[in-house]
Design an enzyme around this catalytic site. Structure first.
Site, mmCIF file in Angstrom:
data_model
loop_
_atom_site.group_PDB
_atom_site.id
_atom_site.type_symbol
_atom_site.label_atom_id
_atom_site.label_comp_id
_atom_site.label_asym_id
_atom_site.label_seq_id
_atom_site.Cartn_x
_atom_site.Cartn_y
_atom_site.Cartn_z
ATOM 1 N N LEU A 142 0.830 -1.197 0.000
ATOM 2 C CA LEU A 142 0.000 0.000 0.000
ATOM 3 C C LEU A 142 0.871 1.257 0.000
ATOM 4 C CD1 LEU A 142 -2.831 1.298 0.310
ATOM 5 C CD2 LEU A 142 -2.604 1.031 2.762
ATOM 6 N N SER A 149 0.889 7.259 5.700
ATOM 7 C CA SER A 149 -0.345 7.208 6.483
ATOM 8 C C SER A 149 -1.534 7.752 5.697
ATOM 9 C CB SER A 149 -0.169 8.022 7.760
ATOM 10 O OG SER A 149 0.812 7.431 8.568
ATOM 11 N N ILE A 174 7.723 -2.594 2.077
ATOM 12 C CA ILE A 174 6.823 -3.744 2.034
ATOM 13 C C ILE A 174 7.461 -4.951 2.723
ATOM 14 C CG2 ILE A 174 5.388 -5.209 0.551
ATOM 15 C CD1 ILE A 174 4.872 -2.099 0.382
ATOM 16 N N ASP A 263 -8.625 -2.549 10.664
ATOM 17 C CA ASP A 263 -9.442 -2.839 11.842
ATOM 18 C C ASP A 263 -9.026 -4.137 12.517
ATOM 19 O OD1 ASP A 263 -10.738 -0.563 11.203
ATOM 20 O OD2 ASP A 263 -12.552 -1.517 10.426
ATOM 21 N N ILE A 360 16.921 2.756 33.318
ATOM 22 C CA ILE A 360 16.992 2.062 34.600
ATOM 23 C C ILE A 360 18.244 1.194 34.674
ATOM 24 C CG2 ILE A 360 15.926 0.172 35.923
ATOM 25 C CD1 ILE A 360 13.193 1.452 35.184
ATOM 26 N N GLY A 362 21.019 1.649 33.091
ATOM 27 C CA GLY A 362 22.265 2.388 32.946
ATOM 28 C C GLY A 362 23.042 1.895 31.747
ATOM 29 N N GLU A 388 1.565 0.609 10.102
ATOM 30 C CA GLU A 388 0.112 0.444 10.286
ATOM 31 C C GLU A 388 -0.544 1.757 10.712
ATOM 32 O OE1 GLU A 388 -0.190 -2.769 8.698
ATOM 33 O OE2 GLU A 388 -1.926 -2.697 10.015
ATOM 34 N N GLY A 389 0.026 2.865 10.289
ATOM 35 C CA GLY A 389 -0.504 4.178 10.659
ATOM 36 C C GLY A 389 0.279 4.745 11.830
ATOM 37 N N THR A 390 0.848 5.923 11.679
ATOM 38 C CA THR A 390 1.632 6.528 12.768
ATOM 39 C C THR A 390 0.722 6.848 13.941
ATOM 40 O OG1 THR A 390 1.221 8.751 11.963
ATOM 41 C CG2 THR A 390 3.184 7.654 11.109
#
Lengths: 409, 411
Positions: A142, A149, A174, A263, A360, A362, A388-390
């Protein structure tokens, strides 16, 4: 309002946890350096998955391609179960999960909008390859250099020419794009028509005019293949138009195909982020434990444990959002808003968890070694707030929906 | 069984009934309630009629017999409508949690009975004190005298001080033993030597009465000492877990109110020619708050589900001890109260100057949320408890409970 995992879900989680702990994690760094997951491991993984095929939920977690064709159009496992499997594998190594053979992200759009013949053919190709003992992938094309996005902005074009469609354009980032047997490719019949002009095709490997560009060198998830795909007067047969020509005369457009996919996949991506975030949390917790338990928990450790607790509860809150989105998908409720919420919250909580865990620990936290993968997770996690979308696009989706009933919208 | 986010039909019905009462009666009069620093008589009786005061009372002792999951759904609606009213509710309140976790069957029967007879009766727990002492433990003492105990000292920040008919009072029974030398005693408000010395004016939830009580030679019979079963410490932790979960559920309601009001205002208020909800800086902020609210609610629901299962044989077989129960409640209250404060804050911010004035509800939500964050085991204490459990460290009361030497809170 129930929160107990089913027996199957617990088994899946426990089996994958063992596999992750004793098999995947020990080779995690090497895969990261070599930019690949060994084919022998993937083959073993697949045969193990097949041997468990009697257990539907379990087999399904290893990719739909491993299942018998008759149930191809309807996954026999729930979204909730998939999430639990995905989290556990990502906890071990997220790249491995992305490299697993199967239809990958190409599965959901075919399942959502493909015709019976298309489902049979493309899931079948992967199934057959698997029977022959070969590894086979599907992919989802896509994103473009100028349309990430903002899916509506794709520039790839397609035009009908006799019994074929001719596609031109470039797709980028991709996953499994170069090795995939087929890729679901989005293109536009008319760039002026925006979303209404979108068409989705299944383009098979080896099609004339379809080639692989560069393989990306990335910050994280380095064992996963991320490819650029090039379509130059690529001719695909008309039956490869996803859903068939008639589908585009009604309201089921290519754009909706892309959205429907999200979705189901956004909660899945969210649960992968939670797996990595949990791994980082556990690493930091164990590092603190040794020192906290000396018996004189000095002030620094009181401050640190508070950060640990906060990390954990943010991850857990995001987990609740993720389970909810999957639950809604399972019972057939519209979940676009909730899917985006889970993805946005989980990515944010997990990125934060990885950053905090390093602080934490270090200097120790930044060192790369087989038994300390924290620096790798820190690199791997960042893209979860992007693909998958920001995070920002999730918030566009969420806010559009939460304001939709107000008068100014 | 598997994961489900659907309340039952019955739960929905009860929730909706309370939501309706809240929308019609509590929310429109929230300023009146706050100014009066008490619930009006008709609201008090209306809430008592709904049986909300007995929500956390066991069925055997006159409670509604609802699950903890149902209770948190209702508490959220109360918090959403008017958190001040929620804390001013008649009924045993915090006392119920103390009796359930620390009392034996006979004590529960005896002390819940007056509440069943009179739904307007109020209960309270006197735990906190002022600054901590040089030694661990409470300043208030309980000394044996024959078969009785004599209580001396002052307890602070008591919810329902002055309104309660029955109190559970915590005091030091053995000064040498620090936090292992404390006891809990049921005291009637009419007992000789017991008095309420002040009512505080608080930043939020002022319809509820927060005050201090004084004990001057109050005599309590041994039979009214709550021993907490075999393990007083463990029972005390469960008392705080229950109480925290109730506050957490209300905090989710306040957070949701902040989110809802911000959302509605962003649609009305115009700037640069369009409603401010059309600006992403505002829209994203509101989206973030919804994620906070729903995430915190999920934690509260899961904790409630855990508490519902905690008594069953299935649970006891699967879990050793209270660890999971304590973890779930601790993360819920820490997250929910933090989220409520953030939602209150952002609700004001979205309102701009309007958020700062009392014509709008935003400022009240912010005050209520902050007060609520100190109405139980706070986020600080809960996070310490969570971490101690996760790290397998000893559960030192001075670290994992809201004791006065660390952070006095309203109980």
């Amino acid at each position: 309002m129930e929160f107990e995992l089913s027996k199957k879900q617990q088994e899946l989680r426990d089996n994958l946890n063992q596999l992750g702990r004793f098999v995947i994690r020990p080779m995690s760094l090497q895969m990261d350096r070599e930019h690949q997951v060994p084919a022998t491991f993937l083959q073993q993984f697949v045969s193990m998955a097949n041997s468990m095929r009697s257990d539907d939920d379990l087999a399904a977690a290893f990719g739909e391609g491993k299942k018998e064709p008759p149930s191809l159009d309807k996954p026999s496992f729930t979204n909730r179960t998939s999430l639990i499997g995905a989290e556990e594998l990502a906890w071990a190594d997220a790249s491995v999960l992305l490299c697993l053979p199967g239809p990958g992200l190409g599965g959901p759009p075919i399942r959502a909008t493909g015709t019976a013949e298309q489902k049979q053919k493309y899931f079948g190709m992967i199934h057959d390859a698997d029977k022959r003992g070969e590894l086979a992938w599907g992919a989802y094309g896509l994103t473009e250099p100028s349309a990430g996005s903002d899916v509506s902005g794709i520039q790839s074009t397609c035009r009908k020419d006799g019994k074929h469609w001719v596609i031109n354009g470039r797709k980028c980032y991709i996953t499994n794009g170069a090795r995939a047997l087929w890729v679901v490719i989005f293109a536009s019949v008319d760039l002026n028509k925006g979303r209404a002009g979108h068409r989705a095709f299944v383009v098979e490997k080896g099609t004339t005019g379809f080639s692989v560009g560069k393989i990306e060198d990335k910050l994280g998830l380095r064992a996963s293949e991320t490819a650029e795909l090039v379509l130059e007067d690529c001719r695909v047969p008309e039956e490869n138009l996803l859903g068939g020509e008639d589908a585009y005369l009604t309201k089921s457009t290519g754009f909706q195909t892309a959205m429907k996919t999200f979705d189901a996949t956004r909660p899945l991506v969210a649960s992968m982020a939670l797996g990595i975030g949990r791994a980082a949390y556990e690493h930091a917790r164990d590092a603190v434990k040794d020192r906290y338990m000396i018996g004189r928990p000095i002030a620094r450790y009181h401050a640190l444990v508070e950060r640990l607790a906060k990390m954990h509860r943010r991850l857990e809150a995001a987990r609740m959002l993720t389970y909810r989105a999957a639950y809604m998908a399972d019972v057939g409720q519209p979940n676009a808003k909730e899917a985006s919420m889970s993805k946005a919250a989980a990515a944010q909580a997990a990125v934060k968890a990885c950053v905090e865990a390093i602080e934490i620990c270090g200097a120790e936290g930044t060192i790369s070694k087989e038994d300390a993968l924290l620096e790798k997770w820190f690199r791997d996690i960042k893209v979860y707030d992007i693909f998958e979308g920001t995070g920002q696009v999730q918030r566009v989706v969420i806010s559009k929906r939460i304001f939709s009933d107000l008068k100014s919208f | 069984m598997t994961i489900s986010f659907e309340p039952t039909e019955e739960q929905r019905l009860m929730r909706d009934t309370v939501a309706q009462f809240g929308a019609e009666k509590l929310r429109p009069r929230l300023r009146e309630t706050e100014a009066a620093r008490d619930l009006a008589a008709d609201l008090r009786s209306g809430l008592a009629e709904l049986g909300i005061g007995a929500l956390w009372t066991p069925e055997a002792h006159g409670g509604a017999g609802t699950s903890v999951r149902t209770a948190v759904l209702i508490e959220e609606e109360l918090g959403f409508s008017d958190a001040g009213a929620a804390f001013a509710l008649p009924g045993p309140n915090t006392l119920a949690h103390a009796l359930v976790e620390l009392g034996d069957e006979a004590q529960q029967t005896k002390h819940f009975a007056p509440f069943a007879q009179d739904p307007s009766r109020v209960g309270a727990v006197a735990f906190s004190e002022g600054r901590g002492l040089a030694r661990p433990g409470f300043a208030a003492t309980a000394k044996r005298e024959g078969a009785s105990w004599i209580l001396e000292g002052e307890k602070k920040f008591v919810l329902n001080a002055g309104r309660a008919g029955t109190y559970v009072v915590f005091a030091q029974t053995d000064e040498a033993k620090g936090w292992n030398g404390i006891g809990a005693f049921v005291v009637d408000a009419a007992a000789k030597g017991f008095s309420v010395v002040r009512r505080h004016q608080t930043v939020g939830l002022d319809a509820a009465a927060f005050g201090d009580v004084k004990l001057e030679g109050v005599r309590v019979e041994e039979s009214d000492r709550l021993a907490g079963g075999d393990d007083f410490d463990a029972a005390l932790r469960r008392f705080f877990a229950r109480q925290s979960l109730q506050v957490a559920a209300r905090a989710v309601g306040v957070a949701r109110a902040g989110y809802e009001l911000a959302r509605a205002y962003a649609d009305e208020r115009k700037a640069f020619g369009k409603p401010i909800a059309h600006f992403q800086a505002i829209a994203f902020l509101i989206a973030d708050r919804l994620m906070d609210v729903d995430g915190a609610r999920g934690l509260v629901w899961r904790a409630a589900w855990t508490l519902d299962g905690a008594g069953s044989d299935h649970w006891k077989k699967k879990h050793k001890g209270d660890t999971e129960l304590l973890l779930r409640c601790a993360e819920s209250v820490a997250e929910a109260t933090e989220v409520a404060v953030r939602c209150g804050d952002d609700c004001i911010q979205v309102h701009g100057g309007a958020g700062f004035v009392r014509d709008f509800i935003a400022e009240k939500l912010f005050r209520d949320a902050k007060q609520m964050a100190l109405c139980t085991s706070s986020a600080t204490t809960s996070d310490q408890l969570f971490a101690a459990l996760a790290l397998g460290a000893p559960l030192d009361p001075a670290i994992v409970l809201p004791v006065p030497e660390i952070q006095p809170v309203f109980i």
